[in-house]
Design a protein around this motif. Structure first.
Motif, PDB file in Angstrom:
ATOM      1  N   MET A  60      23.054   5.845  41.302  1.00 45.42           N
ATOM      2  CA  MET A  60      24.221   5.211  42.044  1.00 45.42           C
ATOM      3  C   MET A  60      25.680   4.994  41.331  1.00 45.42           C
ATOM      4  O   MET A  60      25.066   3.252  40.632  1.00 45.42           O
ATOM      5  CB  MET A  60      24.339   4.150  43.735  1.00 45.42           C
ATOM      6  N   ASP A  80      26.483  -1.097  37.748  1.00 43.70           N
ATOM      7  CA  ASP A  80      26.913  -0.116  36.608  1.00 43.70           C
ATOM      8  C   ASP A  80      28.167  -0.618  36.752  1.00 43.70           C
ATOM      9  O   ASP A  80      28.835  -0.933  37.282  1.00 43.70           O
ATOM     10  CB  ASP A  80      26.102   1.402  37.385  1.00 43.70           C
ATOM     11  N   ASN A  86      19.378   5.680  44.417  1.00 44.58           N
ATOM     12  CA  ASN A  86      19.683   4.656  44.341  1.00 44.58           C
ATOM     13  C   ASN A  86      17.594   3.987  43.965  1.00 44.58           C
ATOM     14  O   ASN A  86      16.749   4.212  45.207  1.00 44.58           O
ATOM     15  CB  ASN A  86      20.126   3.838  45.291  1.00 44.58           C
ATOM     16  N   TYR A  95      16.724  -5.751  40.850  1.00 45.62           N
ATOM     17  CA  TYR A  95      16.270  -5.053  39.923  1.00 45.62           C
ATOM     18  C   TYR A  95      15.573  -6.419  38.674  1.00 45.62           C
ATOM     19  O   TYR A  95      15.739  -7.224  38.662  1.00 45.62           O
ATOM     20  CB  TYR A  95      17.127  -4.442  39.198  1.00 45.62           C
ATOM     21  N   CYS A 100      11.397  -1.778  36.911  1.00 45.10           N
ATOM     22  CA  CYS A 100      10.509  -1.532  38.573  1.00 45.10           C
ATOM     23  C   CYS A 100      11.752  -2.608  39.500  1.00 45.10           C
ATOM     24  O   CYS A 100      12.754  -3.242  38.551  1.00 45.10           O
ATOM     25  CB  CYS A 100       9.773  -3.208  37.538  1.00 45.10           C
TER      26      CYS A 100
HETATM   27  N1  SAM Z   1      22.573   2.471  39.410  1.00 45.37           N
HETATM   28  C1  SAM Z   1      21.524   2.523  39.191  1.00 45.37           C
HETATM   29  C2  SAM Z   1      20.615   2.581  40.751  1.00 45.37           C
HETATM   30  O1  SAM Z   1      21.712   3.183  41.540  1.00 45.37           O
HETATM   31  O2  SAM Z   1      19.244   2.364  40.980  1.00 45.37           O
HETATM   32  C3  SAM Z   1      20.475   1.123  38.773  1.00 45.37           C
HETATM   33  C4  SAM Z   1      21.031   0.862  37.346  1.00 45.37           C
HETATM   34  S1  SAM Z   1      19.979  -0.711  36.993  1.00 45.37           S
HETATM   35  C5  SAM Z   1      21.356  -0.708  36.066  1.00 45.37           C
HETATM   36  C6  SAM Z   1      18.678  -0.260  36.276  1.00 45.37           C
HETATM   37  C7  SAM Z   1      17.596  -0.636  36.685  1.00 45.37           C
HETATM   38  O3  SAM Z   1      17.661  -0.276  37.904  1.00 45.37           O
HETATM   39  C8  SAM Z   1      16.590  -1.077  36.225  1.00 45.37           C
HETATM   40  O4  SAM Z   1      16.534  -1.863  35.516  1.00 45.37           O
HETATM   41  C9  SAM Z   1      15.470  -0.963  37.586  1.00 45.37           C
HETATM   42  O5  SAM Z   1      15.154  -2.268  37.715  1.00 45.37           O
HETATM   43  C10 SAM Z   1      15.727  -0.163  38.038  1.00 45.37           C
HETATM   44  N2  SAM Z   1      15.414   0.793  38.244  1.00 45.37           N
HETATM   45  C11 SAM Z   1      16.246   2.065  37.901  1.00 45.37           C
HETATM   46  N3  SAM Z   1      15.175   3.042  37.843  1.00 45.37           N
HETATM   47  C12 SAM Z   1      14.404   3.017  38.255  1.00 45.37           C
HETATM   48  C13 SAM Z   1      13.345   3.708  39.090  1.00 45.37           C
HETATM   49  N4  SAM Z   1      12.726   5.133  38.759  1.00 45.37           N
HETATM   50  N5  SAM Z   1      12.267   3.204  38.883  1.00 45.37           N
HETATM   51  C14 SAM Z   1      12.224   2.167  39.383  1.00 45.37           C
HETATM   52  N6  SAM Z   1      13.424   0.901  38.940  1.00 45.37           N
HETATM   53  C15 SAM Z   1      14.174   1.975  39.149  1.00 45.37           C
END
Ligand code: SAM
Length: 295
Positions: A95, A100, A123, A169, A226
């Motif tokens: 998201m 982000d 998400n 996160y 994670c």
């Molecule tokens: N906008 C994203 C969301 O809606 O979840 C999050 C972006 S943030 C920069 C990235 C973090 O989200 C990662 O470091 C991790 O902690 C978490 N994340 C993203 N994808 C993931 C996945 N497939 N499994 C577990 N954690 C995930």
């Protein structure tokens, strides 16, 4: 006051379009259609989004928009919408705006009463929450687990007083230390869930007590993305030290001396223990010594 009736007026707008967090199938029909129909896609990383667009044969023009994009760029894109174009904002995964880029652009559009339409979709935090087994009706999402020890202790103390699931996160390389810190502040019975690589081939959920997770990390290392979730097993007793943890070190020492009628030396020791910092640091703050300190 700003009233937006998203689907009752025709016209340009900003679409916030979620994209998959691992599995390319996690795009809705509507998300694909909107990406095809808009005049422009703003992407955090055009190469990453390029893979998605290619997969769905989407030919829409794409430009870069990231957390370092200037206010001038924000205004340029707000003007672009103002004169009649629609934009879809996407991040690398999940998201937009959730840890982000995009908040300044949303603010700029709302300030001039242009509509912002958010599409439901992938998400990591909420996907992990609902499969975690922890109560999902009351939760707080805190973004990335703080790196600073003092901030960790203050935040965990606050979480310990709340009956809700906390979502973070976290990098797999810091997970062990973070869980050890949770153990110190909230106790070994704290319920922990780690959701790793959600929607990808090696998706896995680790569910257990703090102590069980610490034992697991003695023999195993984790890789991949994670989400860390926790739920205190019991509400943390509100010791005076914890209640005061938002104050400067000096004020915490003074408050403890007053509340518990103890010496400065003893109060300094207690504050240092509670805040997980060296006694010298609290001592320096209390005596107004010119060291690098918190107050
Ligand atoms: N906008 C994203 C969301 O809606 O979840 C999050 C972006 S943030 C920069 C990235 C973090 O989200 C990662 O470091 C991790 O902690 C978490 N994340 C993203 N994808 C993931 C996945 N497939 N499994 C577990 N954690 C995930």
């Amino acid at each position: 006051m700003n009233i937006q009736k998203s689907y009752q007026t025709e016209g340009p707008c900003l679409y916030l379009v979620p994209t998959p967090i691992g599995n390319l199938e996690d795009m809705t029909f509507r998300a694909v259609r909107i990406l095809q129909e808009v005049d422009l896609i703003l992407a955090e990383d055009t190469r990453k989004t390029g893979v998605l667009l290619k997969h769905y044969a989407i030919k829409t023009r794409m430009m870069s928009f990231h957390e370092h994009s200037s206010q001038a760029e924000v205004e340029k894109w707000a003007d672009y919408i103002h004169v009649g174009h629609s934009i879809a904002l996407v991040s690398d995964a999940g998201m937009p705006l959730i840890n982000d880029p995009g908040h300044p652009l949303v603010q700029a559009l709302l300030a001039i009463s242009l509509p912002v339409v958010s599409l439901p979709g992938a998400n990591a935090a909420t996907t992990a929450l609902v499969a975690s087994g922890l109560p999902a009706n009351t939760f707080t999402y805190y973004g990335f687990f703080p790196r600073n020890k003092t901030e960790q202790v203050q935040l965990l103390n606050m979480i310990g007083k709340r009956e809700e699931t906390a979502i973070f996160y976290e990098s797999p390389y810091r997970l062990k230390q973070s869980i050890q810190q949770i153990d110190r502040v909230l106790g070994p019975e704290t319920n922990i869930v780690i959701a790793r690589e959600i929607s990808k081939k090696f998706e896995e959920y680790l569910r257990g007590s703090c102590q069980e997770l610490i034992d697991y990390f003695e023999k195993n290392a984790l890789k991949g993305e994670c989400v860390l979730l926790l739920r205190p097993s019991r509400l943390v007793s509100h010791s005076k030290t914890q209640e005061n943890s938002d104050l400067s070190y000096k004020d915490q020492v003074l408050a403890l001396m007053d509340e518990e009628e103890i010496s400065a030396k003893r109060a300094i020791k207690k504050v240092a223990q509670a805040m997980q910092v060296k006694k010298q640091e609290v001592y320096a703050a209390y005596h107004d010594l010119n060291l690098d300190r918190k107050d």
